[in-house]
Enzyme design. Sequence first.
Site, PDB file in Angstrom:
ATOM      1  N   GLU A  43     -44.458   8.073   7.476  1.00  0.00           N
ATOM      2  CA  GLU A  43     -44.950   9.544   7.588  1.00  0.00           C
ATOM      3  C   GLU A  43     -44.159  10.180   8.931  1.00  0.00           C
ATOM      4  OE1 GLU A  43     -48.913  11.557   9.681  1.00  0.00           O
ATOM      5  OE2 GLU A  43     -49.234  10.033   8.428  1.00  0.00           O
ATOM      6  N   THR A  79     -48.873  15.781  10.358  1.00  0.00           N
ATOM      7  CA  THR A  79     -49.016  16.913  11.365  1.00  0.00           C
ATOM      8  C   THR A  79     -49.020  18.285  10.882  1.00  0.00           C
ATOM      9  OG1 THR A  79     -48.556  15.225  13.074  1.00  0.00           O
ATOM     10  CG2 THR A  79     -49.330  17.397  13.913  1.00  0.00           C
ATOM     11  N   LYS A 139     -58.018  11.072   5.361  1.00  0.00           N
ATOM     12  CA  LYS A 139     -57.299  10.409   6.612  1.00  0.00           C
ATOM     13  C   LYS A 139     -58.766  10.540   7.626  1.00  0.00           C
ATOM     14  CE  LYS A 139     -54.383  11.609  10.626  1.00  0.00           C
ATOM     15  NZ  LYS A 139     -53.181  12.335  10.794  1.00  0.00           N
TER      16      LYS A 139
END
Length: 219
Positions: A43, A79, A139
């Site tokens: 990620e 993000t 998440k």
Amino acid sequence: MKKLQTIQSIVEQGVVAVLRGKDANEVAEMAEQAIAGGIKAIEITMTVPSALKAIEKLAAKYSSTASDPDKFAIIGVGTVLDPETARAAILSGSEFVVGPSLNPATVALCNRYRIPVMPGVMTIKEIQEALELGVDIVKLFPSTTPSAIKAIKGPLPQANIMPTGGVTLDNVGEWIAAGAVAVGIGSDLTNEAAKKGDPSLIAARAAQYVQAFKAARGR
């Protein structure tokens, strides 16, 4: 079908490297080292300057459908705050999208293009809303303790949860035992390498996490 295969690969791999760096080149090198150490789900966070360049570089070299083990990796973006960023990352080669919070418009965009999306959630209400929007894995962020997953699984046993933050080598097994389908690893993966200026330490740390995860899964 590709979306389902990507989700299955993330769950099978079990460990997602959440990478931040000062620029695209540094974070791409971090990713290479993590992959070399056995962490195949990467990620790249959008807090990295020119993050899309790193995603493009990695996506050109690795793929979740590669038959060659040396070329296999799942490259994603993190993000992500809005659908515009998600779309840009997808066009750059991102195979999954992660956000720090639940943004319905971002989820809708990812569903439209059949890209797995993992929004950050903290409450039962947020998790229920994510499930209703069609999210496959949420998440848990910021994660607290493994007992949080057990508490969530009470009313929502169908939720697939990936904790990020608060996961260490010492407690990976506890998170998996509690019901986590995968775990996200951030600064603990890269801190020592950054302090000593030795990127190869990321590979060594990654290998430890992979070993700990496999032991927790009983394989």
